[in-house]
Design a protein around this motif. Structure first.
Motif, PDB file in Angstrom:
ATOM      1  N   ALA A  99       0.949  -1.234  -0.024  1.00 47.51           N
ATOM      2  CA  ALA A  99      -0.118   0.112  -0.211  1.00 47.51           C
ATOM      3  C   ALA A  99       0.939   1.216   0.028  1.00 47.51           C
ATOM      4  CB  ALA A  99      -0.771   0.014   1.065  1.00 47.51           C
ATOM      5  N   PHE A 100       2.082   1.326   0.714  1.00 42.45           N
ATOM      6  CA  PHE A 100       2.831   2.423   0.453  1.00 42.45           C
ATOM      7  C   PHE A 100       3.391   2.716  -0.821  1.00 42.45           C
ATOM      8  CE2 PHE A 100       7.017   4.088   0.584  1.00 42.45           C
ATOM      9  CZ  PHE A 100       7.035   5.226   1.391  1.00 42.45           C
ATOM     10  N   ARG A 101       3.836   1.665  -1.328  1.00 36.26           N
ATOM     11  CA  ARG A 101       4.126   1.716  -2.580  1.00 36.26           C
ATOM     12  C   ARG A 101       3.015   2.394  -3.542  1.00 36.26           C
ATOM     13  NH1 ARG A 101       9.285  -1.160  -3.166  1.00 36.26           N
ATOM     14  NH2 ARG A 101       9.206  -0.918  -5.098  1.00 36.26           N
ATOM     15  N   LEU A 102       1.887   1.826  -3.589  1.00 36.39           N
ATOM     16  CA  LEU A 102       0.942   2.315  -4.412  1.00 36.39           C
ATOM     17  C   LEU A 102       0.730   3.908  -4.185  1.00 36.39           C
ATOM     18  CD1 LEU A 102      -1.725  -0.376  -4.158  1.00 36.39           C
ATOM     19  CD2 LEU A 102      -0.203  -0.046  -5.929  1.00 36.39           C
ATOM     20  N   GLU A 103       0.598   4.128  -2.750  1.00 33.61           N
ATOM     21  CA  GLU A 103       0.572   5.595  -2.520  1.00 33.61           C
ATOM     22  C   GLU A 103       1.760   6.483  -3.046  1.00 33.61           C
ATOM     23  OE1 GLU A 103      -0.004   5.317   1.761  1.00 33.61           O
ATOM     24  OE2 GLU A 103      -1.778   4.382   1.572  1.00 33.61           O
ATOM     25  N   ALA A 104       2.892   5.896  -3.009  1.00 38.93           N
ATOM     26  CA  ALA A 104       3.976   6.527  -3.316  1.00 38.93           C
ATOM     27  C   ALA A 104       3.960   7.019  -4.738  1.00 38.93           C
ATOM     28  CB  ALA A 104       5.409   5.822  -3.104  1.00 38.93           C
ATOM     29  N   VAL A 105       3.130   6.109  -5.652  1.00 41.17           N
ATOM     30  CA  VAL A 105       3.560   6.257  -7.324  1.00 41.17           C
ATOM     31  C   VAL A 105       2.014   6.834  -7.664  1.00 41.17           C
ATOM     32  CG1 VAL A 105       5.062   4.564  -7.377  1.00 41.17           C
ATOM     33  CG2 VAL A 105       2.644   3.954  -7.506  1.00 41.17           C
ATOM     34  N   ALA A 106       0.835   6.961  -6.803  1.00 40.99           N
ATOM     35  CA  ALA A 106      -0.317   7.550  -7.049  1.00 40.99           C
ATOM     36  C   ALA A 106      -0.377   8.784  -7.834  1.00 40.99           C
ATOM     37  CB  ALA A 106      -1.308   7.572  -5.763  1.00 40.99           C
ATOM     38  N   PRO A 107       0.424   9.715  -7.341  1.00 40.81           N
ATOM     39  CA  PRO A 107       0.526  11.129  -8.346  1.00 40.81           C
ATOM     40  C   PRO A 107       0.878  10.961  -9.706  1.00 40.81           C
ATOM     41  CG  PRO A 107       1.256  11.445  -6.161  1.00 40.81           C
ATOM     42  CD  PRO A 107       1.369   9.940  -6.265  1.00 40.81           C
TER      43      PRO A 107
END
Length: 232
Positions: A107-115
């Motif tokens: 989830a951290f990785r997904l949030e990191a690349v979301a923008p």
């Protein structure tokens, strides 16, 4: 002028090329949203960060085919790996159950690349090219290995390999859903991730039950011995 802010700005001129690759990888990824993973993105990233474009070109030299793009993607993934390790060290993850550790890291990785989901989509298209398949698998394995190590995995037998292969597959599949997810807050992606982790936990439970029952299975050696020397 904010001197505190100015003093905190990174000095790219004093960095090694390896350090520069990681430091500017997020800016390159942001530029790749519009320019793609190419030299234009390099120059734009350098200008945004206040770095020398010529030095950045040395860090990511031109290569045949998509070699330069893969170098940039490699550095960007490494920068996400590093940010994840800094945000979620083993001692912080230790407070969570194993399932939550893995879910939290992905989830951290997904949030990191979301923008920069468009940059992610472009990167995945390049990584999916046949000539990049082997390197892409290696990058996926590297990230999965870091996640399992942060989660406290110390397996050295075949479990070491199966866990990393499974997690790399889950992360890759989740990213594929992520880049095409138009739901609010990427809800569909997170629901997909939860289902995949459920599958892994069920498999791990089944595997544990299977191996823990080994002692209950009849001994083949003892059975053959009885055939040869029947009890009287």
């Amino acid at each position: 002028m904010d001197t505190a802010h100015a003093s905190a700005a990174p000095d790219y001129a004093d960095m090694t090329l390896d350090e520069l690759r990681i430091a500017l990888a997020p800016e390159i990824a942001a530029s790749a949203i519009f320019d793609g993973w190419n030299e234009t993105a390099l120059v734009t990233a350098a200008e945004m960060a206040g770095a020398d474009p010529d030095i950045l070109r040395l860090a990511f030299p031109r290569k045949p085919g998509t070699g330069q793009a893969m170098d940039m993607i490699d550095a960007w993934i490494a920068s996400v790996d590093l940010a994840m390790e800094e945000a979620w060290p083993p001692e912080r993850l230790a407070e969570l159950k194993i399932r939550e550790r893995i879910r939290t890291l992905v989830a951290f990785r997904l949030e990191a690349v979301a923008p920069i989901d468009e940059g992610v989509r472009r990167a995945m298209a390049i990584m999916a090219m046949p000539q990049n398949a082997a390197r892409s698998l290696k990058l996926g394995w590297r990230s999965a290995d870091i996640m399992w190590r942060l989660a406290g995995d110390v397996a050295t037998d075949y479990n070491h390999y199966t866990k990393r292969a499974i997690l790399a597959g889950i992360y890759s599949a989740t990213l594929a859903v992520f880049v095409n997810d138009d739901s609010e807050g990427k809800a569909d992606t997170h629901a997909f991730l939860e289902r995949r982790i459920d599958d892994v936990m069920k498999f791990e439970k089944f595997k544990h039950q299977l191996t823990s029952r080994d002692y209950e299975l009849p001994s083949l050696t003892r059975f053959l011995g009885r055939l040869r020397y029947p009890s009287r």
